[in-house]
Design a protein around this motif. Sequence first.
Motif, PDB file in Angstrom:
ATOM      1  N   SER A 201      53.959 -58.124 -35.990  1.00  0.00           N
ATOM      2  CA  SER A 201      55.049 -58.593 -36.836  1.00  0.00           C
ATOM      3  C   SER A 201      54.543 -59.826 -37.601  1.00  0.00           C
ATOM      4  N   GLY A 202      53.735 -59.568 -38.619  1.00  0.00           N
ATOM      5  CA  GLY A 202      53.155 -60.654 -39.412  1.00  0.00           C
ATOM      6  C   GLY A 202      51.948 -61.280 -38.710  1.00  0.00           C
ATOM      7  N   ALA A 203      51.236 -62.112 -39.479  1.00  0.00           N
ATOM      8  CA  ALA A 203      50.068 -62.796 -38.919  1.00  0.00           C
ATOM      9  C   ALA A 203      50.488 -63.676 -37.747  1.00  0.00           C
ATOM     10  N   GLN A 204      51.672 -64.254 -37.865  1.00  0.00           N
ATOM     11  CA  GLN A 204      52.097 -65.211 -36.841  1.00  0.00           C
ATOM     12  C   GLN A 204      52.150 -64.564 -35.462  1.00  0.00           C
ATOM     13  N   GLN A 205      52.625 -63.320 -35.399  1.00  0.00           N
ATOM     14  CA  GLN A 205      52.663 -62.673 -34.090  1.00  0.00           C
ATOM     15  C   GLN A 205      51.253 -62.337 -33.617  1.00  0.00           C
ATOM     16  N   ALA A 206      50.380 -62.029 -34.576  1.00  0.00           N
ATOM     17  CA  ALA A 206      48.988 -61.749 -34.187  1.00  0.00           C
ATOM     18  C   ALA A 206      48.389 -62.980 -33.499  1.00  0.00           C
ATOM     19  N   PHE A 207      48.686 -64.182 -34.039  1.00  0.00           N
ATOM     20  CA  PHE A 207      48.140 -65.397 -33.422  1.00  0.00           C
ATOM     21  C   PHE A 207      48.651 -65.536 -31.983  1.00  0.00           C
ATOM     22  N   SER A 208      49.956 -65.337 -31.823  1.00  0.00           N
ATOM     23  CA  SER A 208      50.515 -65.489 -30.472  1.00  0.00           C
ATOM     24  C   SER A 208      49.920 -64.461 -29.518  1.00  0.00           C
ATOM     25  N   GLY A 227      45.157 -77.920 -41.891  1.00  0.00           N
ATOM     26  CA  GLY A 227      45.096 -76.496 -41.585  1.00  0.00           C
ATOM     27  C   GLY A 227      46.468 -75.883 -41.453  1.00  0.00           C
ATOM     28  N   HIS A 228      46.458 -74.646 -40.968  1.00  0.00           N
ATOM     29  CA  HIS A 228      47.689 -73.843 -40.932  1.00  0.00           C
ATOM     30  C   HIS A 228      48.638 -74.375 -39.848  1.00  0.00           C
ATOM     31  N   ILE A 229      49.749 -74.954 -40.303  1.00  0.00           N
ATOM     32  CA  ILE A 229      50.655 -75.636 -39.367  1.00  0.00           C
ATOM     33  C   ILE A 229      51.192 -74.670 -38.308  1.00  0.00           C
ATOM     34  N   GLN A 274      40.351 -71.492 -47.742  1.00  0.00           N
ATOM     35  CA  GLN A 274      40.814 -72.444 -46.742  1.00  0.00           C
ATOM     36  C   GLN A 274      42.274 -72.813 -47.001  1.00  0.00           C
ATOM     37  N   HIS A 275      43.045 -72.750 -45.930  1.00  0.00           N
ATOM     38  CA  HIS A 275      44.448 -73.103 -46.060  1.00  0.00           C
ATOM     39  C   HIS A 275      44.657 -74.513 -45.532  1.00  0.00           C
ATOM     40  N   PRO A 276      45.112 -75.474 -46.349  1.00  0.00           N
ATOM     41  CA  PRO A 276      45.692 -75.303 -47.674  1.00  0.00           C
ATOM     42  C   PRO A 276      44.778 -75.650 -48.857  1.00  0.00           C
ATOM     43  N   GLU A 302      39.795 -65.147 -37.638  1.00  0.00           N
ATOM     44  CA  GLU A 302      39.613 -65.210 -39.090  1.00  0.00           C
ATOM     45  C   GLU A 302      40.964 -64.867 -39.728  1.00  0.00           C
ATOM     46  N   ASP A 303      41.623 -65.866 -40.260  1.00  0.00           N
ATOM     47  CA  ASP A 303      42.934 -65.646 -40.890  1.00  0.00           C
ATOM     48  C   ASP A 303      42.682 -65.392 -42.379  1.00  0.00           C
ATOM     49  N   ASP A 304      42.876 -64.140 -42.785  1.00  0.00           N
ATOM     50  CA  ASP A 304      42.546 -63.741 -44.171  1.00  0.00           C
ATOM     51  C   ASP A 304      43.848 -63.434 -44.902  1.00  0.00           C
ATOM     52  N   TYR A 305      44.629 -64.469 -45.132  1.00  0.00           N
ATOM     53  CA  TYR A 305      46.034 -64.270 -45.509  1.00  0.00           C
ATOM     54  C   TYR A 305      46.286 -63.893 -46.951  1.00  0.00           C
ATOM     55  N   ASP A 306      45.375 -64.286 -47.890  1.00  0.00           N
ATOM     56  CA  ASP A 306      45.698 -63.965 -49.293  1.00  0.00           C
ATOM     57  C   ASP A 306      44.488 -63.591 -50.141  1.00  0.00           C
ATOM     58  N   GLY A 332      45.223 -59.975 -40.683  1.00  0.00           N
ATOM     59  CA  GLY A 332      45.695 -59.717 -42.051  1.00  0.00           C
ATOM     60  C   GLY A 332      47.211 -59.681 -42.062  1.00  0.00           C
ATOM     61  N   SER A 333      47.773 -59.805 -43.266  1.00  0.00           N
ATOM     62  CA  SER A 333      49.229 -59.855 -43.372  1.00  0.00           C
ATOM     63  C   SER A 333      49.684 -59.128 -44.629  1.00  0.00           C
ATOM     64  N   PHE A 334      50.842 -58.488 -44.554  1.00  0.00           N
ATOM     65  CA  PHE A 334      51.435 -57.895 -45.765  1.00  0.00           C
ATOM     66  C   PHE A 334      52.470 -58.829 -46.386  1.00  0.00           C
ATOM     67  N   SER A 335      52.562 -60.057 -45.851  1.00  0.00           N
ATOM     68  CA  SER A 335      53.572 -60.985 -46.377  1.00  0.00           C
ATOM     69  C   SER A 335      53.294 -61.362 -47.824  1.00  0.00           C
ATOM     70  N   LYS A 336      52.026 -61.446 -48.187  1.00  0.00           N
ATOM     71  CA  LYS A 336      51.683 -61.848 -49.562  1.00  0.00           C
ATOM     72  C   LYS A 336      51.490 -60.618 -50.441  1.00  0.00           C
ATOM     73  N   SER A 337      50.871 -59.569 -49.888  1.00  0.00           N
ATOM     74  CA  SER A 337      50.565 -58.408 -50.721  1.00  0.00           C
ATOM     75  C   SER A 337      51.787 -57.510 -50.900  1.00  0.00           C
ATOM     76  N   MET A 342      59.096 -58.260 -44.736  1.00  0.00           N
ATOM     77  CA  MET A 342      58.629 -57.059 -44.024  1.00  0.00           C
ATOM     78  C   MET A 342      58.259 -57.350 -42.578  1.00  0.00           C
ATOM     79  N   ARG A 343      57.759 -58.572 -42.361  1.00  0.00           N
ATOM     80  CA  ARG A 343      57.202 -58.959 -41.068  1.00  0.00           C
ATOM     81  C   ARG A 343      56.202 -57.908 -40.579  1.00  0.00           C
ATOM     82  N   LEU A 344      55.225 -57.646 -41.390  1.00  0.00           N
ATOM     83  CA  LEU A 344      54.198 -56.681 -41.007  1.00  0.00           C
ATOM     84  C   LEU A 344      52.818 -57.301 -41.231  1.00  0.00           C
TER      85      LEU A 344
HETATM   86  C1  PLP Z   1      47.514 -69.696 -43.571  1.00  0.00           C
HETATM   87  C2  PLP Z   1      48.469 -68.561 -43.456  1.00  0.00           C
HETATM   88  N1  PLP Z   1      48.142 -67.526 -42.665  1.00  0.00           N
HETATM   89  C3  PLP Z   1      48.969 -66.465 -42.539  1.00  0.00           C
HETATM   90  C4  PLP Z   1      50.163 -66.399 -43.205  1.00  0.00           C
HETATM   91  C5  PLP Z   1      51.025 -65.175 -43.078  1.00  0.00           C
HETATM   92  O1  PLP Z   1      51.917 -65.290 -42.071  1.00  0.00           O
HETATM   93  P1  PLP Z   1      52.921 -64.101 -41.756  1.00  0.00           P
HETATM   94  O2  PLP Z   1      52.147 -62.811 -41.876  1.00  0.00           O
HETATM   95  O3  PLP Z   1      53.360 -64.350 -40.353  1.00  0.00           O
HETATM   96  O4  PLP Z   1      54.018 -64.147 -42.755  1.00  0.00           O
HETATM   97  C6  PLP Z   1      50.552 -67.462 -43.999  1.00  0.00           C
HETATM   98  C7  PLP Z   1      51.863 -67.432 -44.670  1.00  0.00           C
HETATM   99  O5  PLP Z   1      52.330 -68.345 -45.294  1.00  0.00           O
HETATM  100  C8  PLP Z   1      49.686 -68.562 -44.139  1.00  0.00           C
HETATM  101  O6  PLP Z   1      50.011 -69.607 -44.920  1.00  0.00           O
END
Ligand code: PLP
Length: 502
Positions: A201-208, A227-229, A274-276, A302-306, A332-337, A342-344
Motif C-alpha cells: 500500500s504505497g512506498a510507505q508500507q513497503a518501508f514498514s 532526507g525522507h521524513i 535525492q529527496h529532497p 533504494e527508494d525510487d519514488y519519481d 517503487g510507488s504509483f503515487s507519482k506515476s 491509489m495507495r499502491l
Molecule cells: C521520498 C519519497 N519516497 C516515496 C514516496 C511515495 O510514498 P507513497 O508511495 O507511500 O505515497 C514519496 C511521496 O511523497 C516520497 O517523497
Amino acid sequence: MKKTGGAMLSMLNLDRQSGMPLTRQLENKIRKAVLDGSLPQNARMPSTRQLATDLGVSRLTIKNAFEQLTTEGFLETRRGSGTYVAILSTGITPIKSSSKRRRKRTSKVGPIAPHVQRIQNSLATTRLSHVRAFRPGIPALDLFPRRAWSEAYSRALRSHDSFLLGYGPSSGLDQLKAAIAAHVLDSRGIECDPNQVVITSGAQQAFSLILLTLLTPGDTIWMEDPGHIAFRDAANLHGFGIGSVPLDAEGFSLSSALATYDPCNLIFVTPSHQHPLGMTMSLSRRLELLDVAKSQNSWIIEDDYDSEFHYEQRPLPALKALDKQNRVLYVGSFSKSMFPAMRLGYLICPSGLEAAFSAAETLLSQNVSLPQQKAMAYFMEDGSFNSHIRKMKQVYQTRRDTLVTALQNHASNILRPEPCLTGMHLVTRFTNSSVSDQFLANQLWEAGIDCLPLSIFRDQATVDPGLLLGFACAPENQINDKVIRAVRCLEAAMPTIQVTEE
Ligand SMILES: Cc1ncc(COP(=O)(O)O)c(C=O)c1O
C-alpha cells in the motif's frame, strides 16, 4: 457532611424525542456520572419521589433505573437510610467542581507516553491532505486519464473472478507482479523474478514491511540528512537507531558515514533523485555503496519514488540493477506515476525472502485491494500506463520551464531556483540565507500557496533556507499568477522575517 447527588441529578437532561426509553437514558447518565466522578462515591441519591418531580418523569422510571444500577453494582441500598453511590475499587478520582478542570480531564485519554507525542508531531503529515500549487509530490491530477482508468477498473470488476473478492495472496496478484517485473526491467534495468515483487500500500508500507521483516530491536540505520521524513519517523517509531548522513554533490556521503558511525544494518538512499535536494548518485558512488554494504553486511533500501520523470537525460540504471549481492530492496510507488490516493506501491525483495515478506504482509495489513491490482495490471499490459507517463513527462517539463521562467521574471531578488533534471519539484533557495523558511512557507500557505520548507527535512544537518515548489500539480495557466502572488506575500513578510531555526 454527607455528599448528595441530588443537585447534580436534578439538572440531567432527558430527551423525550429520542427513541431511547427514559429509564435507559437515566441509567446511562448516572453510570457515566459515577465513572467520571461527577457523582462521588458514597454520595446519597435523592429519593425516587424527589428525583421524579425534579426531572418531570414518573416515579416508576426512576425506581427501575435505580434497581438496574443497583444490580450492576453502581448503586447500593442501605436499609433504612436510602440509596447511595457504591464505593467502587476502580481508582476513580472525583473531578473538582471547576469547569476548567473538568474540561481538561475529560479531553485526555490517559497518560501519554513520549513516543505517542513524537508520532503525533511527525512533520510527515504536514498538510498532506491538500492539493494545490505548488504542493511537492502531487502529480497532475487535473490531467489524469480517468476514462481509461475507469475502463480498466470496470473490466477488473466485470471479470467474474470471485478470487478477486476474497483475501487473495498477501504479496499481491501474480498478474500485476509480472507487469511490474516487466516494467522495471524495461525502465530501470532491474532483472527480477515476478515472485520477488511484493505489492504494498504505497512506498510507505513497503518501508514498514522491510523494517518489520529484516531488522531486530537494537539495529541501526544510516540515512540521508536532509532526507525522507516519513521513513525517518517510521524507523524512529520502530525504535531503530538512526545515523544521519550528510549529503555531498552525489547525495549520501559514504565517507562521512564511515568516518562517523559504526557499521549499520540498513542504509536508506534515494540514488536517482535525492529527496529532497535532487542530486543523482554517480555510478562509482553506487558501486562503493554496494561494496560497503557487503563488507558490513547491511541491507539497502533504494527508494525510487519519481525517476519516471526525467527530462534531459535517461536516468542511470537502478542501484538494484547493479546488486550482485542480493541486498538491495528496491521500492517503487504509483503515487507519482498514477495518483497518491491509489495507495499502491511495491518492493522488489532479495530472492529467498519472498515467503517472509508475504507472511509479514499478512501480519501487517493483509493486502491491497485486489480489484485495483487487477485494474493496474490491465492498465500496464495494454500500454495505458507507459502512454500516461510519456504524456506527463512532457506536461511536467512544460510546467517546470514555466515555473523557472516565472521565478526568474518575478522572484529573482528573493528566490533562486536550482537546476532540476528529474522529478516533480524545484528546489529554490532564499537569496537572504538568514530567513526562516518555515515561517515564510506558513505565510505563503495563508496566502493560498502551498510548498514545503527545506528545513523540515533535516535532522542534524545544516540546511540553507529554501522552498520545495512542486510544479507537476500546477496548471500552466496558473503558474505565473501564483508566483506573482507568492512574491507579494514574501515581500510583505520580509520585515517580520525570523532568523532560521537551528
Ligand atoms: C521520498 C519519497 N519516497 C516515496 C514516496 C511515495 O510514498 P507513497 O508511495 O507511500 O505515497 C514519496 C511521496 O511523497 C516520497 O517523497
